[in-house]
Write a protein that holds these residues in place. Sequence first.
Motif, PDB file in Angstrom:
ATOM      1  N   LYS A   1      35.848  41.465  42.620  1.00  0.00           N
ATOM      2  CA  LYS A   1      35.011  40.829  43.645  1.00  0.00           C
ATOM      3  C   LYS A   1      35.252  39.326  43.724  1.00  0.00           C
ATOM      4  CE  LYS A   1      30.307  40.749  45.483  1.00  0.00           C
ATOM      5  NZ  LYS A   1      28.898  41.238  45.303  1.00  0.00           N
ATOM      6  N   PRO A   2      35.192  38.589  42.589  1.00  0.00           N
ATOM      7  CA  PRO A   2      35.460  37.146  42.657  1.00  0.00           C
ATOM      8  C   PRO A   2      36.918  36.837  43.013  1.00  0.00           C
ATOM      9  CG  PRO A   2      35.177  37.851  40.367  1.00  0.00           C
ATOM     10  CD  PRO A   2      34.758  38.990  41.234  1.00  0.00           C
ATOM     11  N   VAL A   3      37.816  37.696  42.581  1.00  0.00           N
ATOM     12  CA  VAL A   3      39.237  37.511  42.911  1.00  0.00           C
ATOM     13  C   VAL A   3      39.435  37.631  44.417  1.00  0.00           C
ATOM     14  CG1 VAL A   3      41.553  38.516  42.694  1.00  0.00           C
ATOM     15  CG2 VAL A   3      40.072  38.341  40.677  1.00  0.00           C
ATOM     16  N   ALA A   4      38.849  38.660  45.007  1.00  0.00           N
ATOM     17  CA  ALA A   4      38.969  38.875  46.447  1.00  0.00           C
ATOM     18  C   ALA A   4      38.354  37.716  47.232  1.00  0.00           C
ATOM     19  CB  ALA A   4      38.299  40.190  46.832  1.00  0.00           C
ATOM     20  N   ALA A   5      37.253  37.163  46.735  1.00  0.00           N
ATOM     21  CA  ALA A   5      36.592  36.040  47.415  1.00  0.00           C
ATOM     22  C   ALA A   5      37.500  34.819  47.468  1.00  0.00           C
ATOM     23  CB  ALA A   5      35.284  35.710  46.698  1.00  0.00           C
TER      24      ALA A   5
END
Length: 371
Positions: free
Chosen positions: A205-209
């Motif tokens: 999730k944080p990577v995709a953001a």
Amino acid sequence: MKPWQTLWAALALALSLSTTSHAQILIGQTAGFSGQVAAGVKETTDGALLYIDAVNAKGGVNGQKIELSSLDDKFDPKLAADNARKLIEEQNVAAMFLTRGTPHTEAMIPLLEKHGVALVGPSTGAMVLHQPVRKYIFNVRATYQREAEKAITHLASMGITRVALVYADDSFGADGVLGAQKGMTAAKMTPVASEKFDRAKPDFKPVAAKVTKGDAQAVLIIASGSAVVDASNALRAAGSAAQIVTLSNNASGGFIKSLGNNARGVIVTQVYPNERAVTYPMVKEAQELAKAKGLTEISPAMLEGFAAAKVLVEGLKRAGPKPSRDKIQAALESIKKFDLGGLEVTYGPDDHTGLDFADLSIIGTDGRFRR
């Protein structure tokens, strides 16, 4: 029959059965038959067995049939090393074959060197297995660095300038990034994001953001199986429409199925010719053997296993009727310009690299790799 005659008959029968049961060449394999790379491992192994079974059906190698002893390491490096120990020290395999994973293969190198056991066709393109030359490792497929560099070069040729890198925080991920960086340097590019993740407990999730915030046009995901699927899902959920690119360790039909609706348009690098290109004798041979087994088609992963098996069998043939571990190593190293069927493999004391073939494919609307 007199008692002594009965005893001799029993001994003769036991000797006969013993001779029969040992009239084989035992080859060891440890790979993630369960876990995140299971689909690819199954297909690669199935491809190897296409050739091995065909050889055995014709009497084997020098009158001995090849038996593949496969253990599931669940894609865990520690378990891979333990499996390798069991295969080498307890089962006394003549050689190791078709392992899967960079840290997994690295973990068994001390065992290979201690016992003088050759490993043929590790299903990993890690440069650490090529340079420096490992005496007991015989690579067949091209390196990940070669694949990643080609992928970036291709994206640059399409006019794509904003590329993000997402990679596993292990030796495999670091190795692939080096190749990507070579391609970027040549194209005078810098990544808009470069994010690594914990292979054991990934959180995308944080990577995709961060990738989405960088407005990436393309994302090169250097990871295995379900991790690439999860990363792709997270990117799409975050609103990213970036072109997704990954490496040949994910070139299996099972990988396409696991991507589901996100499969179409994903670019996957390849280290073997098109699995439908019958102009390559190796591809035609694999297709014919698959058809004889009732299979409708082969996948790139199956072709990788098939090619590795051809190299293994050639080494066993050259090792002679009593293929000891040292004879197998020497036999493999003696291979020069061995034709797999349109591709040549050459080894020597200073070169255990194998092939340098690298290509690109894209997953079509029909759920198949297209070149």
